[in-house]
Design a protein around this motif. Structure first.
Motif, PDB file in Angstrom:
ATOM      1  N   TRP A  94       2.655  -1.956   7.779  1.00 61.94           N
ATOM      2  CA  TRP A  94       3.109  -1.871   6.392  1.00 61.94           C
ATOM      3  C   TRP A  94       3.271  -3.260   5.789  1.00 61.94           C
ATOM      4  CZ3 TRP A  94       8.162  -3.337   4.563  1.00 61.94           C
ATOM      5  CH2 TRP A  94       8.978  -3.884   5.553  1.00 61.94           C
ATOM      6  N   ALA A 156       2.947   7.399   3.099  1.00 59.36           N
ATOM      7  CA  ALA A 156       2.723   6.519   1.945  1.00 59.36           C
ATOM      8  C   ALA A 156       3.130   7.213   0.649  1.00 59.36           C
ATOM      9  CB  ALA A 156       1.253   6.102   1.886  1.00 59.36           C
ATOM     10  N   LYS A 167       4.037  -0.539   0.889  1.00 55.09           N
ATOM     11  CA  LYS A 167       2.671  -0.049   1.053  1.00 55.09           C
ATOM     12  C   LYS A 167       2.434   0.275   2.521  1.00 55.09           C
ATOM     13  CE  LYS A 167      -1.747   0.646   0.251  1.00 55.09           C
ATOM     14  NZ  LYS A 167      -2.229   1.822  -0.517  1.00 55.09           N
ATOM     15  N   ILE A 168       2.148   1.543   2.825  1.00 62.00           N
ATOM     16  CA  ILE A 168       1.832   1.938   4.196  1.00 62.00           C
ATOM     17  C   ILE A 168       0.336   1.754   4.428  1.00 62.00           C
ATOM     18  CG2 ILE A 168       1.792   3.853   5.846  1.00 62.00           C
ATOM     19  CD1 ILE A 168       4.571   2.805   5.276  1.00 62.00           C
TER      20      ILE A 168
END
Length: 291
Positions: A94, A156, A167-168
């Protein structure tokens, strides 16, 4: 005294200027965000490397990493669709995409990882509860790769919905294992199942072998019969053609044919060196004597 006062005042002013300069300057390094806070609220975000300015004593600066980070979750127990308890070990790649949102919600990296851990655990638990254990550990199918993508997309979506500024990049299941107290019984059952499958495959293979062998034997007999019939036909045609040729040749000179047949009878007669008694006056003897 006046000169001393002026000197002291000048020194103090210079010191204050230097102090204000140091407290108003800060450096943005590569691979980090610098967030300027005013009364606890983010008012400016810098991500390009360089020297930046802030208002001394009123504004403060905090740093957040801009690079991708790896969060390795602790193994967690989960029940599969067929009610088998397993321990799942996964990791998450991430990064912070919106520093302002991140500071407003998670505030710290530790809190951000806790949010990720909760979202990943809830998603993994629900997804694996819809799948049998055998499909989870299968090495042949693509279900595991699809499962990783589904989990990544859902985690996400959850973090984006809650506006964590995270943000994944990827969520991966790196290990699924049975609890120690269940391993032996499950392994025995798996061995039994695999032996049953192997026996079924062997039985099907034997049946297919017999079928293929039977078809091959039948085809071989048909081919041999056809070959023998063809050979007999060809031999008969050859003998007929030879007889025709012989008849045509012998018919041109009957005396020669008679002589030829007599010589052939000699070859047959004298095989094995037999003793033959013939009258001196017999045609056979006359020929042998050259009369």
């Amino acid at each position: 005294m006046n000169n001393q006062k002026k000197l002291i005042t000048a020194i103090i002013v210079v010191a204050l200027v230097i102090l204000l300069g140091f407290t108003s300057l800060f450096i943005v390094n590569e691979g980090e965000y610098k967030v300027v806070l005013q009364f606890g609220e983010a008012v400016q975000i810098y991500q390009d490397p360089g020297i930046k300015f802030k208002i001394p004593f009123i504004q403060s600066v905090t740093s957040l990493p801009k690079r991708q980070m790896l969060y390795d979750s602790n193994p967690t127990p989960i029940l599969t669709k067929d009610k088998k308890p397993i321990e799942v070990d996964n990791y998450t790649v991430w990064r912070i995409e919106n520093p302002k949102q991140f500071l407003q919600t998670a505030q710290t990296l530790s809190n951000g990882e806790k949010r990720i851990d909760n979202a990943v655990y809830n998603t993994v638990r629900r997804k694996l509860s819809e799948i049998d254990y055998g499909d989870i550990i299968s090495e042949t199918g693509s279900a595991r790769g699809d499962l990783n993508k589904q989990i990544s997309d859902e985690v996400a979506s959850v973090l984006e919905r809650d506006k964590y500024g995270i943000k994944i990049v990827d969520v991966r299941i790196k290990r699924t294992d049975l609890p120690n107290e269940n391993k032996e019984s499950v392994f025995k059952r798996m061995i039994s199942d695999r032996r049953a499958i192997a026996a079924r495959y062997l039985s099907e293979g034997d049946e297919e072998y017999r079928k293929i062998t039977s078809n091959a034997d039948r085809l071989a007999k048909e081919l041999i019969a056809e070959a023998q019939a063809s050979s007999k036909k060809i031999i008969a045609e050859g003998e007929q053609e030879a007889a025709s040729i012989y008849n045509a040749a012998y018919g041109k000179d009957a005396e020669f044919y008679k002589l030829y047949r007599t010589l052939e009878s000699y070859i047959t007669t004298f095989q094995g060196e037999p003793i033959i008694m013939l009258p001196i006056t017999s045609p056979y003897a006359q020929i042998l004597l050259g009369r």
